[in-house]
Scaffold this active site. Structure first.
Site, PDB file in Angstrom:
ATOM      1  N   TYR A 134      -1.163  -0.531   9.798  1.00  0.00           N
ATOM      2  CA  TYR A 134      -1.402  -0.987   8.606  1.00  0.00           C
ATOM      3  C   TYR A 134      -0.058  -0.608   7.594  1.00  0.00           C
ATOM      4  O   TYR A 134       0.609  -1.463   7.123  1.00  0.00           O
ATOM      5  CB  TYR A 134      -2.512  -0.278   7.966  1.00  0.00           C
ATOM      6  N   SER A 192       0.759  -1.184  -0.063  1.00  0.00           N
ATOM      7  CA  SER A 192      -0.043   0.065   0.136  1.00  0.00           C
ATOM      8  C   SER A 192       0.793   1.110   0.020  1.00  0.00           C
ATOM      9  O   SER A 192       1.889   1.164   0.722  1.00  0.00           O
ATOM     10  CB  SER A 192      -0.908   0.123   1.180  1.00  0.00           C
ATOM     11  N   LYS A 198       2.158  -3.221   5.805  1.00  0.00           N
ATOM     12  CA  LYS A 198       2.497  -3.161   4.435  1.00  0.00           C
ATOM     13  C   LYS A 198       4.022  -2.895   3.870  1.00  0.00           C
ATOM     14  O   LYS A 198       4.046  -3.509   2.803  1.00  0.00           O
ATOM     15  CB  LYS A 198       1.449  -1.991   3.601  1.00  0.00           C
TER      16      LYS A 198
END
Length: 292
Positions: free
Chosen positions: A155, A142, A159
């Protein structure tokens, strides 16, 4: 529609809805036989949807955080479809909060699903891909991992970890023609609801991301690529190393570094390292030459 993936067998985790579902449908449209994985019973609906268009698919519910589930999924794919050519590590969750307010349980859970989920699924197929001298693995990274995003420390960490995993597995898989890449999607899904402006819904659709996946899993796929995809646009991200400076001969190296930080950051003549060893090799070369 081309059949560039004819007879290839693809596993897609988190394929019960959202981007994973669209990935599974797109793989099938290009001729792949698809193993649809997710936690929910919606796997059967997606498998039926693929069959309804003339494709071949099996529903395989399972938890990516449980290696036993991923091993059972891989064994079933071999037993029913004969081989595993493609693994798309798509499963993921969000638990967004600022770092100060984030419970450690939410940090661990996101890492477990994204990182260990990808590790478990990849471990389950790796030896099988080695034995057939062919494999294509895609990690879903991401822009949040590559560049950071407020309120997504868990997150983002997960990622970016997948980028490092991709880099090393691509090196280790090269002699077996196992090519490993990252896909960084931008799309409006249930997971990203409320994170993008309202006008994004019309153009940032999952189906405009999935062509990028096809480019990463074919026989002519690249390896070690970080492909960004969203709204029908595609870009490539790189982890680069600047030329930098050498200051070992300075009276106060720390002071010299602080005063010349702009030179360290200068992007002229930057390179894309082939492996982690390129950093010490680059630094040794400058040290021996006395380059400042």
């Amino acid at each position: 529609m081309s059949k560039r993936l004819k007879d290839r067998v693809a596993i897609v985790t988190g394929a019960g809805g959202g981007l994973g579902r669209v990935h599974a449908l797109e793989l099938a449209r290009h001729g792949a036989r698809v193993v649809v994985n997710d936690l929910s019973g919606s796997t059967q609906q997606v498998a039926d949807e693929i069959r309804g268009t003339g494709g071949e698919a099996i529903a395989c519910p399972g938890d990516v955080t449980r290696y036993e589930d991923m091993e059972a999924m891989a064994a079933r794919a071999i037993g029913e479809l004969g081989r595993i050519d493609i693994l798309v590590n798509n499963a993921g969750i969000l638990r967004d909060r600022t770092f100060a307010k984030m419970p450690l349980e939410d940090f661990r859970l996101v890492l477990d699903v994204h990182v260990m989920g990808a590790v478990n699924a990849t471990k389950a197929v790796w030896a099988r891909m080695q034995s057939q001298n062919h494999g294509r693995i895609v990690m879903t990274t991401s822009a949040s991992g590559l560049y950071g995003n407020f309120g997504q420390s868990n997150y983002s960490a997960a990622k970016m970890a997948l980028v490092g995993l991709m880099q090393t597995l691509a090196l280790e898989g090269a002699k077996y023609d196992i090519r490993v890449n990252c896909l960084a999607p931008s799309a409006v899904t249930a997971m990203t609801d409320g994170l993008l402006p309202p006008e994004a819904a019309a153009v940032m659709t999952p189906d405009r991301v999935s062509p990028g996946l096809i480019a990463l899993v074919g026989d002519d796929a690249p390896t070690r690529m970080i492909l960004l995809a969203g709204g029908g646009s595609f870009e490539c991200a790189h982890i680069t190393m600047t030329r930098g400076i050498h200051i070992a001969d300075q009276e106060d190296p720390a002071e010299a570094l602080c005063s010349r930080m702009a030179e360290v950051q200068a992007q002229a003549d930057q390179v894309i390292p082939i492996s982690g060893w390129d950093q010490p090799k680059h630094e040794l070369e400058k040290a021996l030459a006395g380059v400042t």
